[in-house]
Design an enzyme around this catalytic site. Structure first.
Site, mmCIF file in Angstrom:
data_model
loop_
_atom_site.group_PDB
_atom_site.id
_atom_site.type_symbol
_atom_site.label_atom_id
_atom_site.label_comp_id
_atom_site.label_asym_id
_atom_site.label_seq_id
_atom_site.Cartn_x
_atom_site.Cartn_y
_atom_site.Cartn_z
ATOM 1 N N GLN A 193 0.862 -1.195 0.000
ATOM 2 C CA GLN A 193 0.000 0.000 0.000
ATOM 3 C C GLN A 193 0.890 1.234 0.000
ATOM 4 O OE1 GLN A 193 -3.076 1.630 0.931
ATOM 5 N NE2 GLN A 193 -1.940 3.446 1.586
ATOM 6 N N THR A 194 0.549 2.225 -0.808
ATOM 7 C CA THR A 194 1.306 3.477 -0.718
ATOM 8 C C THR A 194 0.480 4.659 -1.197
ATOM 9 O OG1 THR A 194 3.322 4.626 -1.386
ATOM 10 C CG2 THR A 194 2.424 3.090 -2.986
ATOM 11 N N ARG A 195 0.838 5.841 -0.669
ATOM 12 C CA ARG A 195 0.225 7.089 -1.146
ATOM 13 C C ARG A 195 1.330 8.066 -1.550
ATOM 14 N NH1 ARG A 195 0.784 9.009 4.371
ATOM 15 N NH2 ARG A 195 0.897 11.171 3.724
ATOM 16 N N HIS A 199 10.646 4.827 -4.174
ATOM 17 C CA HIS A 199 12.062 4.943 -4.501
ATOM 18 C C HIS A 199 12.735 3.574 -4.297
ATOM 19 C CE1 HIS A 199 11.406 9.210 -4.815
ATOM 20 N NE2 HIS A 199 10.826 9.211 -3.633
ATOM 21 N N HIS A 202 11.784 1.375 -1.245
ATOM 22 C CA HIS A 202 10.483 0.689 -1.294
ATOM 23 C C HIS A 202 10.566 -0.567 -2.156
ATOM 24 C CE1 HIS A 202 9.559 5.048 -0.759
ATOM 25 N NE2 HIS A 202 8.980 4.533 0.301
ATOM 26 N N GLY A 287 4.328 -1.316 7.222
ATOM 27 C CA GLY A 287 5.640 -0.798 7.608
ATOM 28 C C GLY A 287 5.525 0.049 8.857
ATOM 29 N N ARG A 288 6.479 0.954 8.991
ATOM 30 C CA ARG A 288 6.518 1.853 10.129
ATOM 31 C C ARG A 288 5.461 2.934 9.912
ATOM 32 N NH1 ARG A 288 9.346 6.078 12.147
ATOM 33 N NH2 ARG A 288 10.379 5.679 14.142
ATOM 34 N N ASP A 289 4.707 3.259 10.959
ATOM 35 C CA ASP A 289 3.820 4.420 10.918
ATOM 36 C C ASP A 289 2.824 4.366 9.756
ATOM 37 O OD1 ASP A 289 3.029 6.661 12.147
ATOM 38 O OD2 ASP A 289 4.540 8.000 11.298
ATOM 39 N N HIS A 290 2.181 3.234 9.566
ATOM 40 C CA HIS A 290 1.254 3.037 8.439
ATOM 41 C C HIS A 290 0.079 4.022 8.518
ATOM 42 C CE1 HIS A 290 -0.452 0.198 5.361
ATOM 43 N NE2 HIS A 290 -1.542 0.848 5.711
ATOM 44 N N ALA A 291 -0.127 4.789 7.455
ATOM 45 C CA ALA A 291 -1.232 5.765 7.370
ATOM 46 C C ALA A 291 -1.336 6.630 8.616
ATOM 47 C CB ALA A 291 -2.558 5.061 7.100
ATOM 48 N N VAL A 431 -9.473 44.716 -11.395
ATOM 49 C CA VAL A 431 -10.327 43.633 -10.913
ATOM 50 C C VAL A 431 -11.738 44.150 -10.652
ATOM 51 C CG1 VAL A 431 -10.716 42.064 -8.978
ATOM 52 C CG2 VAL A 431 -8.438 42.290 -9.943
ATOM 53 N N ILE A 472 -6.218 46.450 -1.979
ATOM 54 C CA ILE A 472 -5.945 46.871 -0.596
ATOM 55 C C ILE A 472 -5.849 45.621 0.279
ATOM 56 C CG2 ILE A 472 -6.848 48.125 1.392
ATOM 57 C CD1 ILE A 472 -8.166 50.085 -0.511
ATOM 58 N N ALA A 473 -6.791 44.687 0.123
ATOM 59 C CA ALA A 473 -6.830 43.429 0.897
ATOM 60 C C ALA A 473 -6.613 43.695 2.387
ATOM 61 C CB ALA A 473 -5.807 42.440 0.355
HETATM 62 S S1 PPS Z 1 -10.343 45.770 -1.359
HETATM 63 O O1 PPS Z 1 -10.591 46.231 0.020
HETATM 64 O O2 PPS Z 1 -9.085 45.066 -1.454
HETATM 65 O O3 PPS Z 1 -11.472 44.991 -1.861
HETATM 66 O O4 PPS Z 1 -10.222 47.086 -2.232
HETATM 67 P P1 PPS Z 1 -9.751 47.188 -3.757
HETATM 68 O O5 PPS Z 1 -10.469 46.217 -4.605
HETATM 69 O O6 PPS Z 1 -8.256 47.146 -3.805
HETATM 70 O O7 PPS Z 1 -10.257 48.592 -4.206
HETATM 71 C C1 PPS Z 1 -9.654 49.716 -3.699
HETATM 72 C C2 PPS Z 1 -9.792 50.856 -4.697
HETATM 73 O O8 PPS Z 1 -11.131 51.296 -4.724
HETATM 74 C C3 PPS Z 1 -11.211 52.707 -4.523
HETATM 75 N N1 PPS Z 1 -12.168 52.896 -3.399
HETATM 76 C C4 PPS Z 1 -11.995 52.542 -2.117
HETATM 77 N N2 PPS Z 1 -10.958 52.028 -1.427
HETATM 78 C C5 PPS Z 1 -11.126 51.763 -0.115
HETATM 79 N N3 PPS Z 1 -12.253 52.011 0.569
HETATM 80 C C6 PPS Z 1 -13.336 52.541 -0.077
HETATM 81 N N4 PPS Z 1 -14.454 52.747 0.587
HETATM 82 C C7 PPS Z 1 -13.223 52.817 -1.467
HETATM 83 N N5 PPS Z 1 -14.084 53.311 -2.386
HETATM 84 C C8 PPS Z 1 -13.424 53.345 -3.561
HETATM 85 C C9 PPS Z 1 -9.838 53.212 -4.282
HETATM 86 O O9 PPS Z 1 -9.506 53.935 -5.425
HETATM 87 C C10 PPS Z 1 -8.947 51.971 -4.202
HETATM 88 O O10 PPS Z 1 -7.880 52.017 -5.138
HETATM 89 P P2 PPS Z 1 -6.343 52.176 -4.741
HETATM 90 O O11 PPS Z 1 -5.610 51.811 -5.994
HETATM 91 O O12 PPS Z 1 -6.057 51.197 -3.613
HETATM 92 O O13 PPS Z 1 -6.193 53.578 -4.355
#
Ligand code: PPS
Length: 578
Positions: A193-195, A199, A202, A287-291, A431, A472-473
Site C-alpha cells: 500500500q502506498t500514497r 524509490h 520501497h 511498515g513503520r507508521d502506516h497511514a 479587478v 488593498i486586501a
Molecule cells: S479591497 O478592500 O481590497 O477589496 O479594495 P480594492 O479592490 O483594492 O479597491 C480599492 C480601490 O477602490 C477605490 N475605493 C476605495 N478604497 C477603499 N475604501 C473605499 N471605501 C473605497 N471606495 C473606492 C480606491 O480607489 C482603491 O484604489 P487604490 O488603488 O487602492 O487607491
C-alpha cells in the site's frame, strides 16, 4: 494457509434486467448527489472491495464498529462507512425509503434502501476511530468540518461503477484482480500500500517481502483521497510504472485503488488489510507508521508500530497474513539496502528525508542515484520544478494611495525584461472593473473580491505563470486563505506596502481621502474602515521613504534571493535616491 480468492466477495452490482428496472424506478426517487469522497466509498462498496458490507452501516453496525471494530454480526470491520447527508435532505427521508445515488455527471450509480437515519456524535466518533478529536488529524478534520451532520444507513443495489477517465489499464475490480492472479498462476501475492512516490528503498522492501514469503508483488497505491499535501496521483503513477519496470518480469504488477483514506493509523491498516484480502492478496505489508498523520507540531498521532500490532492481533480472522516490515536503509559501505536492525555498529548509512528531497527538488539540486531511479526523479522534477520554473504570485497589500499600483507596474516591466514566464496584473481597479463590478466595500464584499483575485492568481500560478495582485486586501484572515490556495501550486510573496496613512492622505491622487473625510464616501480604508497590517510579509516597502523604482528593485532582489528568478541581470535601473 491462505491462498488467492478464498474469501467470499460481495459485489453489490445487480444483473442487467434489474438495472433496467432500477433506472425506471429512479426517475421517481429522491436523488442524492455524491461528493468525491462518497463516490470513492461507493465504488469500493459496489465492486466488493468492502465485503462483507452490503451497503452503508446501520446505526447498530456503526456503533459496534466505532466501539469494537465489528459489525453487529461479529465480523471484523474497523472503519465506519456511512452516507452523510444534510439535515434538509434527511428530513425528507424515513426508514424504508429508496434514494437514487448519483454521480456528478448525472448517472445513477446505486439505489439505497434506507434502514436508519440518525445524527451521530461526530466528536465521539473521532475519538473512538482516530483516538483523538484534534482537527490537525486529516481524518478528524474531514469528519468534523467537511462531513454532513446526518448519517443514513441502508442496503445498496448497484447499477454501475463510477466512470474513470484515467489509467483504465491499471484499474481492476476485486473480481478482475483475482482472475488476473489466477491467469498468471500467482497463488501467493503480497500487497504493498502506498500514497507516496516509490524509490529504491520501497522496491527493496517489497522484493524482500516477496522473497521471504515466496509470493508475487501487487503494488496497490491509493489514487482516491490521500493526505493533504501528498503528490498528485498522475505524477505518482509515472513513478510506479518506472518502479515496476525495475522489478524482474513476472514478479510484480500495478493496480490503482480508488480508496478515500482516513489516515486512521492502526484501524486504517487493518481496514487496508481486509480490502487487500478482498482483492485476492494473501499477504499485506505494514511498515513503520502506516497511514499515520502528524499534528501541528509534527508529532505523530500513533506509535510507529501500533498499526503492525493491531493487524497482527487480528491475524487469525482477517484472512490475510501480515508482513511486518522494519525500515530499510542504504549502507554506503555495502552499497546496498538492508533492514535497519541488520546494520552493524560504525556502518555508514545514507539517508534522505522527505523534507530534504523536497528541498533538492525545489532548488534543482542533485538527487543521488542510490536513493531513486532516474525515471522517478525525472517524473518528480517535472511535477516539482525548481522555483525558477514554478508559477508564483506577488500579492501587494496596503492602503489606497500607498503606491501599490505604481510599484506593481515597474515590477512587471522588470519581470518581463528578465524572465519569460507570462505575467498577469490583477490590480485593484482592474479587478473591480472586470471581475467584481457589482461589489462595494463592505467586509463581505471586500472578502469576496480578494477571494476572486486569489482564485484567478492560483490558476495562473498553477499554470506556471506570474500573477501580480495589487488590491488593498485589508483583512489578515482573507489574505491567509489566498496564501493557502496559492501555495498549493507555487510561490506566494506577500508585499506589504506600508506607506503611512498621513503620506497616502497627503498624496490623495484620486481625491478620495478628501471625500472620505468630508463623509462623501463611507467605509474608506484607514478613515472609517479597518486595515490589518500583515504580521509576516515576505517584503515590506514604504514608498514614503523609498522611490517606486527602488521598491520594485527590492522585490526583484527578494525573488532572486529565493530562487524565483535566476540568471544574469544588469541592475541598470538602480538609482541613487534612497
Ligand atoms: S479591497 O478592500 O481590497 O477589496 O479594495 P480594492 O479592490 O483594492 O479597491 C480599492 C480601490 O477602490 C477605490 N475605493 C476605495 N478604497 C477603499 N475604501 C473605499 N471605501 C473605497 N471606495 C473606492 C480606491 O480607489 C482603491 O484604489 P487604490 O488603488 O487602492 O487607491
Amino acid at each position: 494457509m491462505t491462498s488467492v480468492a478464498t474469501h467470499e466477495l460481495r459485489p453489490l452490482l445487480v444483473d442487467p434486467a434489474r438495472v433496467e428496472e432500477l433506472k425506471r424506478e429512479a426517475i421517481q426517487l429522491p436523488s442524492w448527489d455524491l461528493n468525491f469522497r462518497q463516490i470513492w466509498d461507493s465504488e469500493l462498496l459496489l465492486n466488493g472491495a468492502f465485503s462483507p458490507l452490503s451497503g452503508y452501516l446501520s446505526k447498530a453496525d456503526y456503533e459496534r464498529v466505532c466501539s469494537e471494530m465489528r459489525l453487529e454480526d461479529g465480523s471484523l470491520w474497523p472503519m465506519p462507512i456511512v452516507l452523510d447527508v444534510t439535515e434538509d435532505f434527511a428530513q425528507k427521508l424515513t426508514s424504508g425509503d429508496r434514494v437514487a445515488l448519483r454521480h456528478p455527471e448525472g448517472m445513477v450509480l446505486a439505489v439505497l434502501t434506507v434502514t436508519d437515519i440518525w445524527t451521530p456524535d461526530r466528536a465521539a466518533e473521532a475519538k473512538a476511530v482516530f483516538g483523538t478529536d484534534d482537527e490537525a488529524h486529516p481524518g478528524v478534520f474531514q469528519l468534523l468540518r467537511e462531513a454532513h451532520p446526518v448519517y443514513v444507513g441502508g442496503t445498496l443495489e448497484g447499477l454501475e461503477l463510477p466512470p474513470h477517465h484515467t489509467y483504465q489499464h491499471h484499474r481492476h475490480t476485486p473480481d478482475q484482480l483475482r482472475a488476473e492472479f489466477k491467469r498468471l498462476g500467482w497463488e501467493r501475492v503480497v500487497a504493498f500500500q502506498t500514497r507516496n512516490p516509490m524509490h529504491r528503498a520501497h522496491v527493496e522492501l517489497t522484493r524482500r517481502a516477496a522473497l521471504e514469503n515466496d509470493a508475487k508483488i501487487l503494488i496497490h497505491p491509493v489514487v482516491g483521497r490521500t493526505s493533504p499535501g501528498d503528490v498528485d496521483y498522475f505524477s505518482r503513477v509515472r513513478c510506479y510504472e518506472a518502479v515496476v519496470a525495475q522489478l524482474p518480469p513476472q514478479l510484480a504488477m500495478l493496480s490503482l485503488l480508488p480508496l478515500a483514506m482516513r489516515m486512521g493509523g492502526p484501524r486504517e491498516a487493518l481496514w487496508h488489510a481486509l480490502i487487500r484480502r478482498n482483492y485476492g492478496c494473501t499477504h499485506f505489508i505494514v511498515g513503520r507508521d502506516h497511514a499515520g498523520p502528524r499534528d501541528g507540531e509534527g508529532k505523530p498521532f500513533y506509535g510507529p508500530y501500533d498499526a503492525q500490532e493491531l493487524v497482527a492481533k487480528h491475524a487469525d480472522e482477517s484472512g490475510i497474513e501480515l508482513v511486518p516490515f522494519q525500515e530499510v536503509v542504504y549502507s554506503e559501505d555495502r552499497g546496498e539496502y538492508l533492514p535497519r536492525p541488520e546494520v552493524k555498529q560504525n556502518e555508514k548509512i545514507l539517508d534522505l528525508s522527505g523534507t530534504e528531497l523536497r528541498r533538492r527538488l525545489r532548488e534543482g539540486a542533485d538527487i543521488p542515484e542510490w536513493f531513486s531511479y532516474p525515471e522517478v526523479i525525472e517524473a518528480l522534477r517535472k511535477r516539482f520544478p525548481p522555483r525558477s520554473r514554478q508559477g508564483y504570485t506577488i500579492f501587494f497589500t496596503g492602503l489606497s494611495g500607498s503606491g501599490k499600483s505604481t510599484v506593481a507596474q515597474i515590477l512587471i516591466a522588470k519581470l518581463m525584461e528578465m524572465d519569460d514566464r507570462p505575467v498577469t496584473l490583477l490590480d485593484g481597479d482592474i479587478v473591480r472593473k472586470n471581475l467584481s463590478s457589482e461589489l462595494g466595500f463592505s467586509k463581505e464584499h471586500r472578502d469576496l473580491n480578494i477571494l476572486r483575485i486569489g482564485f484567478v492568481a492560483s490558476e495562473i500560478t498553477k499554470n506556471r505563470g506570474t500573477a501580480v495582485c495589487a488590491p488593498i486586501a485589508p483583512y489578515t484572515a482573507t489574505r491567509h486563505k489566498v496564501r493557502t490556495l496559492i501555495e498549493r501550486h507555487g510561490g506566494f510573496v506577500e508585499v506589504h506596502v506600508s506607506t503611512p496613512l498621513e503620506v497616502c492622505e497627503e498624496r490623495d491622487r484620486k481625491g478620495l481621502y478628501a471625500k472620505a473625510r468630508a463623509g462623501l464616501i463611507k467605509e474608506f480604508t484607514g478613515i472609517d474602515d479597518p486595515y490589518e497590517a500583515p504580521e509576516k510579509p515576505e517584503v515590506v516597502i514604504d514608498t514614503g521613504k523609498l522611490s517606486a523604482e527602488r521598491a520594485a528593485q527590492k522585490i526583484v532582489d527578494y525573488l532572486r534571493h529565493e530562487g524565483f528568478l535566476v540568471g544574469r541581470y544588469e541592475d541598470h535601473d538602480a538609482l541613487d535616491e534612497s
